[in-house]
Design a protein around this motif. Structure first.
Motif, PDB file in Angstrom:
ATOM      1  N   HIS A  67       0.835  -1.199   0.000  1.00  0.00           N
ATOM      2  CA  HIS A  67       0.000   0.000   0.000  1.00  0.00           C
ATOM      3  C   HIS A  67       0.873   1.255   0.000  1.00  0.00           C
ATOM      4  CE1 HIS A  67      -3.623   2.245   0.493  1.00  0.00           C
ATOM      5  NE2 HIS A  67      -3.267   2.765   1.674  1.00  0.00           N
ATOM      6  N   ALA A  68       0.537   2.173  -0.873  1.00  0.00           N
ATOM      7  CA  ALA A  68       1.137   3.528  -0.924  1.00  0.00           C
ATOM      8  C   ALA A  68       2.485   3.585  -1.644  1.00  0.00           C
ATOM      9  CB  ALA A  68       1.250   4.151   0.460  1.00  0.00           C
ATOM     10  N   ALA A  69       3.051   2.440  -2.033  1.00  0.00           N
ATOM     11  CA  ALA A  69       4.340   2.488  -2.738  1.00  0.00           C
ATOM     12  C   ALA A  69       4.133   3.084  -4.117  1.00  0.00           C
ATOM     13  CB  ALA A  69       4.922   1.093  -2.866  1.00  0.00           C
ATOM     14  N   THR A 109       3.451   2.493 -12.526  1.00  0.00           N
ATOM     15  CA  THR A 109       2.049   2.743 -12.884  1.00  0.00           C
ATOM     16  C   THR A 109       1.289   3.455 -11.757  1.00  0.00           C
ATOM     17  OG1 THR A 109       1.670   0.440 -12.253  1.00  0.00           O
ATOM     18  CG2 THR A 109       1.736   0.919 -14.608  1.00  0.00           C
ATOM     19  N   ASN A 110       2.012   3.846 -10.687  1.00  0.00           N
ATOM     20  CA  ASN A 110       1.392   4.603  -9.595  1.00  0.00           C
ATOM     21  C   ASN A 110       2.356   5.717  -9.194  1.00  0.00           C
ATOM     22  OD1 ASN A 110       0.838   1.427  -8.998  1.00  0.00           O
ATOM     23  ND2 ASN A 110      -1.021   2.656  -8.772  1.00  0.00           N
ATOM     24  N   THR A 111       2.354   6.784  -9.983  1.00  0.00           N
ATOM     25  CA  THR A 111       3.347   7.837  -9.761  1.00  0.00           C
ATOM     26  C   THR A 111       2.768   9.008  -8.965  1.00  0.00           C
ATOM     27  OG1 THR A 111       2.763   8.716 -11.929  1.00  0.00           O
ATOM     28  CG2 THR A 111       4.683   7.272 -11.837  1.00  0.00           C
ATOM     29  N   GLY A 112       1.512   8.912  -8.555  1.00  0.00           N
ATOM     30  CA  GLY A 112       0.869  10.015  -7.843  1.00  0.00           C
ATOM     31  C   GLY A 112       1.271  10.076  -6.374  1.00  0.00           C
ATOM     32  N   SER A 113       0.730  11.036  -5.670  1.00  0.00           N
ATOM     33  CA  SER A 113       1.161  11.305  -4.298  1.00  0.00           C
ATOM     34  C   SER A 113       0.646  10.253  -3.306  1.00  0.00           C
ATOM     35  CB  SER A 113       0.689  12.690  -3.858  1.00  0.00           C
ATOM     36  OG  SER A 113      -0.738  12.721  -3.864  1.00  0.00           O
ATOM     37  N   ARG A 114      -0.304   9.401  -3.729  1.00  0.00           N
ATOM     38  CA  ARG A 114      -0.792   8.364  -2.815  1.00  0.00           C
ATOM     39  C   ARG A 114      -0.208   6.989  -3.160  1.00  0.00           C
ATOM     40  NH1 ARG A 114      -4.376   9.818   0.681  1.00  0.00           N
ATOM     41  NH2 ARG A 114      -5.055   7.665   1.031  1.00  0.00           N
ATOM     42  N   GLY A 115       0.517   6.936  -4.257  1.00  0.00           N
ATOM     43  CA  GLY A 115       1.132   5.659  -4.616  1.00  0.00           C
ATOM     44  C   GLY A 115       0.113   4.598  -4.970  1.00  0.00           C
ATOM     45  N   PHE A 116       0.453   3.337  -4.709  1.00  0.00           N
ATOM     46  CA  PHE A 116      -0.415   2.197  -5.059  1.00  0.00           C
ATOM     47  C   PHE A 116      -1.611   2.144  -4.117  1.00  0.00           C
ATOM     48  CE2 PHE A 116      -1.175  -2.515  -4.510  1.00  0.00           C
ATOM     49  CZ  PHE A 116      -1.758  -2.726  -5.742  1.00  0.00           C
ATOM     50  N   PHE A 150       8.837   5.309  -1.417  1.00  0.00           N
ATOM     51  CA  PHE A 150       7.986   5.872  -0.357  1.00  0.00           C
ATOM     52  C   PHE A 150       8.318   7.342  -0.058  1.00  0.00           C
ATOM     53  CE2 PHE A 150       8.012   1.258   0.785  1.00  0.00           C
ATOM     54  CZ  PHE A 150       6.666   1.011   0.559  1.00  0.00           C
ATOM     55  N   ALA A 151       9.229   7.935  -0.866  1.00  0.00           N
ATOM     56  CA  ALA A 151       9.678   9.311  -0.562  1.00  0.00           C
ATOM     57  C   ALA A 151       8.518  10.295  -0.543  1.00  0.00           C
ATOM     58  CB  ALA A 151      10.725   9.743  -1.590  1.00  0.00           C
ATOM     59  N   HIS A 152       7.493  10.054  -1.344  1.00  0.00           N
ATOM     60  CA  HIS A 152       6.341  10.979  -1.401  1.00  0.00           C
ATOM     61  C   HIS A 152       5.576  11.014  -0.078  1.00  0.00           C
ATOM     62  CE1 HIS A 152       4.970   6.966  -2.349  1.00  0.00           C
ATOM     63  NE2 HIS A 152       3.738   7.324  -2.079  1.00  0.00           N
ATOM     64  N   GLU A 169       5.818  17.233   1.813  1.00  0.00           N
ATOM     65  CA  GLU A 169       5.406  17.354   3.213  1.00  0.00           C
ATOM     66  C   GLU A 169       5.042  15.963   3.735  1.00  0.00           C
ATOM     67  OE1 GLU A 169       0.833  18.769   2.126  1.00  0.00           O
ATOM     68  OE2 GLU A 169       2.416  20.240   2.578  1.00  0.00           O
ATOM     69  N   ARG A 170       5.147  15.784   5.009  1.00  0.00           N
ATOM     70  CA  ARG A 170       4.816  14.505   5.637  1.00  0.00           C
ATOM     71  C   ARG A 170       3.339  14.165   5.445  1.00  0.00           C
ATOM     72  NH1 ARG A 170       7.420  11.501   9.720  1.00  0.00           N
ATOM     73  NH2 ARG A 170       5.558  10.719  10.776  1.00  0.00           N
ATOM     74  N   ASN A 171       3.073  12.925   5.042  1.00  0.00           N
ATOM     75  CA  ASN A 171       1.681  12.470   4.914  1.00  0.00           C
ATOM     76  C   ASN A 171       1.347  11.627   6.146  1.00  0.00           C
ATOM     77  OD1 ASN A 171      -0.777  11.303   4.244  1.00  0.00           O
ATOM     78  ND2 ASN A 171      -0.268  11.180   2.049  1.00  0.00           N
ATOM     79  N   ASP A 172       1.004  12.313   7.222  1.00  0.00           N
ATOM     80  CA  ASP A 172       0.775  11.624   8.499  1.00  0.00           C
ATOM     81  C   ASP A 172      -0.355  10.615   8.424  1.00  0.00           C
ATOM     82  OD1 ASP A 172       2.762  12.518  10.313  1.00  0.00           O
ATOM     83  OD2 ASP A 172       1.823  14.508  10.297  1.00  0.00           O
ATOM     84  N   ALA A 173      -1.382  10.970   7.654  1.00  0.00           N
ATOM     85  CA  ALA A 173      -2.544  10.068   7.569  1.00  0.00           C
ATOM     86  C   ALA A 173      -2.139   8.728   6.968  1.00  0.00           C
ATOM     87  CB  ALA A 173      -3.636  10.716   6.723  1.00  0.00           C
TER      88      ALA A 173
END
Lengths: 304, 414
Positions: free
Chosen positions: A154-156, A160-167, A275-277, A282-286
């Motif tokens: 999740h989130a990697a 094919t998942n280049t957005g800020s939420r990842g997979f 996982f750098a995103h 900014e930190r994605n605490d959620a």
């Protein structure tokens, strides 16, 4: 077994897999395969499905001292079925001396093991095929540039998942899927924990029937880290509880190592560009909280 | 000699049994299923030794078949139609392993629409795979060609898998008298499988089916497979002669029927050609010199034999029980390529008929012969013909009318 592996110094000192393969520097899959092959030995036929390790055997070279058969992406377990059935027929009809028998090994990545090859895998387990399935799980279609696979966490970020939420999906529980078939043996391993790995291969080798060795394979190119970090990232995967070291045998799941204290998952995630995103801009605490909560829930269930 | 009434499917199973196959990976599909059920029964009763394994798909079945052949045992398997297409990735993959085995395909039309009865689009889809393929017209030919297929497949000059094709329903479920050769005679004709250097054993490790990374080695191995397939033609002549010596039945790349002095020749493959033979007899009674040329082997393609058989004919009608959408008949195009530039080449016409088990009645053969000779006399070549009668169109219109009425019944607006 008199020569059972108990300590690091019991690990095989002769290394059987040849060098100079086209695998990437720091490949966690190759690291695990080296160790696995040392314990399994050369009386083996590796039946391979399309993936990174298909490139181990490129005409006329191979790092294996034993045998090899490439099939296609979906059907390595069916290839193993044909080989095993034929060996049994030859043994029974005394056309093959027992010392010429081979262990039938399937070698695939997560794309085949979790996805395209799952039907042929399930059916091979149904038939109680005597084989050892080795999956090097680098959590994506690594050979084609790390697109998301059913093993992607999740989130990697992937190709094919280049957005800020990842997979957006969650890593499939292949261990659980195998265990639900009630096979002879299932174990997770990682190259960074060689003693645990060798003990499990030795145990798998002593058993008959369907057996899975599921190796997390830190992937410098797919996960975006320096090849020199491969072993440390593997250790962190275990210490943070991301990759539980466990076995299924005789109907029970045993955790071989319960990390205590568990390192925060952040420590593991920070080591990898995929996982750098989650940390910048900014930190994605959620999302970080969600990933940690998943791991905590897993271990809470284990410790119950 | 033991003569029995056997279906085409039973004849295929008897071929496998007499060939003493070691291993049968299996998966059911209509109209092939009787073959694997028959073999399963024989294995269970101990009348065959070895193993039958049920796979979960034809893709896995063909993989297991080739993997077992590559390990050194004699392998038989069977499928039909959608099953053959489901396996298609491996059908194209395994000939390059050079591990011989025999696959019986019981031809059945392909979806869409999904159907059960015979045509040849399934087997012709494997045309470029590297499998050799032979087409049978009688139940006897099915049994004979399973045995022949093993000899040719396993020959060191060939080493390729073979598809033995029979037509679903018309042959698979039709009983005909079949001479079952004695087991000892078959063993003499077909000695035990010698895997040569393609096998797995601990004392002699091998890597099979490995990757190449450039066009040159790739081309080399593809050319080798092609040349081996071509070489199978002369091997076939040799083995057909041995087969005749052993069992007294002639076979070869072509079967011809009253074609030597014919003006007009039907070219067809499989069981449908027997109807063409019957029509040729009737046409001859009516004064038309008709004949039939039936290629048994399509791979290797017997181009020289076809040229020899068709030189000097006035008209040749290829009746394809297949359809390459947007092109036409597959066999017609292949024959046109073989005859192109030949002196005294016949007028060559393309007829599509018999799709999905559609019957070709005698009258249609008569009409084709009459029209084709007319075109030939005028020095013309007709456009491809799709066989379909007004009566059939009326029947389809009735089905459509029912569909419309039922829709209205459900309250759907037109």
């Amino acid at each position: 077994m008199s020569d059972a592996i108990r300590r690091m110094k019991d690990l095989p000192s002769t290394h059987l897999l040849g060098t100079g393969t086209p695998m990437c520097a720091g490949c966690g899959g190759l690291e695990a395969l080296h160790q696995i092959y040392d314990v399994l030995g050369t009386n083996t036929v590796f039946v391979n499905a399309a993936g990174c390790m298909t490139l181990l055997s490129v005409y006329p070279f191979t790092p294996f001292r034993g045998s090899w058969l490439y099939t296609a992406m979906a059907c390595a377990p069916a290839g193993a079925q044909g080989v095993r059935d034929a060996l049994d027929i030859l043994l029974t009809s005394k056309r093959l001396p027992p010392e010429d028998d081979l262990q039938t090994i399937v070698l695939t990545g997560d794309g085949a093991a979790y996805g395209m090859g799952l039907s042929s895998t399930s059916a091979a387990i149904d038939r109680n095929l005597d084989f050892l399935y080795i999956c090097y799980d680098n959590e994506g279609y690594g050979n084609t540039g790390q697109q998301s696979s059913p093993a992607t966490p999740h989130a990697a970020q992937t190709a094919t998942n280049t957005g800020s939420r990842g997979f957006p999906g969650y890593k499939k529980d292949l261990f659980g899927i195998w265990a639900a078939h009630r096979p002879a043996y299932v174990a997770t391993v990682i190259g960074a924990e060689p003693l645990d790995l060798a003990k499990k291969i030795e145990k798998a080798k002593s058993l008959r029937g369907p057996r899975l060795i599921l190796a997390l394979a830190p992937c410098p190119t797919g996960w975006d880290f320096d090849p020199a970090e491969s072993v440390e990232i593997g250790r962190l995967a275990v210490r943070s509880g991301v990759w539980p070291l466990k076995e299924y045998i005789d109907g029970k799941v045993i955790h071989n190592h319960v990390p205590h204290p568990r390192a925060p998952v952040e420590e593991y995630l920070k080591t990898q560009g995929r996982f750098a995103h989650l940390f910048s801009p900014e930190r994605n605490d959620a999302l970080l909280g969600e990933i940690q909560a998943h791991i905590d829930a897993y271990w809470a269930a284990v410790n119950k | 000699m033991n003569r029995q009434l056997l279906t085409g499917n039973a004849a295929a199973a008897w071929g496998a049994r007499l060939a003493q196959v070691d291993y049968v990976p299996a998966f059911p599909i209509t109209p092939q299923t009787e073959i694997i059920e028959t073999l399963a029964r024989w294995f269970e009763r101990g009348e065959m030794t070895g193993r039958l394994t049920m796979l979960e798909s034809e893709h896995s079945m063909v993989t297991a078949a080739a993997a077992a052949a590559a390990t050194g045992v004699r392998v038989f398997t069977a499928t039909s139609s959608q099953g053959l297409l489901y396996a298609m990735e491996m059908v194209f993959t395994v000939p390059g392993w050079r591990a011989p085995f025999v696959l019986v395909n019981v031809s059945r039309g392909l979806a869409s629409p999904i159907t059960l009865e015979s045509d040849h689009n399934d087997v012709l889809a494997t045309r470029d795979s590297g499998f050799l393929q032979v087409h049978c017209a009688t139940c006897q030919e099915v049994l004979d060609h399973v045995l022949l297929a093993y000899r040719i497949a396993e020959d060191s000059r060939v080493r390729l898998p073979v598809i033995v094709n029979l037509d679903g329903f018309t042959l698979s479920f039709t009983r005909e008298p079949v001479d079952l050769p004695a087991a000892e005679a078959v063993q003499q004709f077909l000695p035990p499988f010698d895997p040569q250097n393609v096998r797995f054993r601990a004392s002699k490790p091998v890597s099979q089916a490995v990757a190449v990374l450039a066009g040159s080695p790739y081309s080399y191995f593809r050319y080798e497979t092609h040349l081996a397939a071509q070489q199978a033609l002369s091997v076939l002549d040799e083995i057909a002669e041995q087969f005749f010596q052993a069992f007294g039945r002639r076979t070869g790349p072509l079967a011809t029927y009253r074609s030597e002095d014919a003006d007009m020749v039907f070219v067809m493959i499989g069981a449908g050609a027997t109807k063409a033979c019957e029509a040729a007899d009737r046409l001859r009674e009516a004064g038309v010199a008709a004949g039939v040329v039936r290629p048994r082997w399509l791979r290797p393609y017997p181009a020289a034999a076809l040229r020899a058989a068709l030189a000097g004919k006035k008209a040749v009608a290829v009746i394809d029980q297949d359809l390459s959408m947007g092109q036409g008949g597959v066999l017609h195009a292949e024959l046109a390529a073989a005859l192109y530039g030949m002196p005294n080449a016949p007028m060559l016409a393309s007829i599509i008929g018999g799709l999905g088990g559609r019957n070709i009645p005698p009258e249609e053969f008569y009409e084709i012969a009459k029209r084709m000779l007319g075109f030939a006399a005028r020095g013309e070549t007709p456009p491809p013909q799709l066989l379909f009668t007004e009566r059939e169109l009326r029947q389809v219109r009735k089905l459509q009318a029912i569909a419309v009425v039922e829709r209205k019944e459900l309250g759907e607006k037109p």
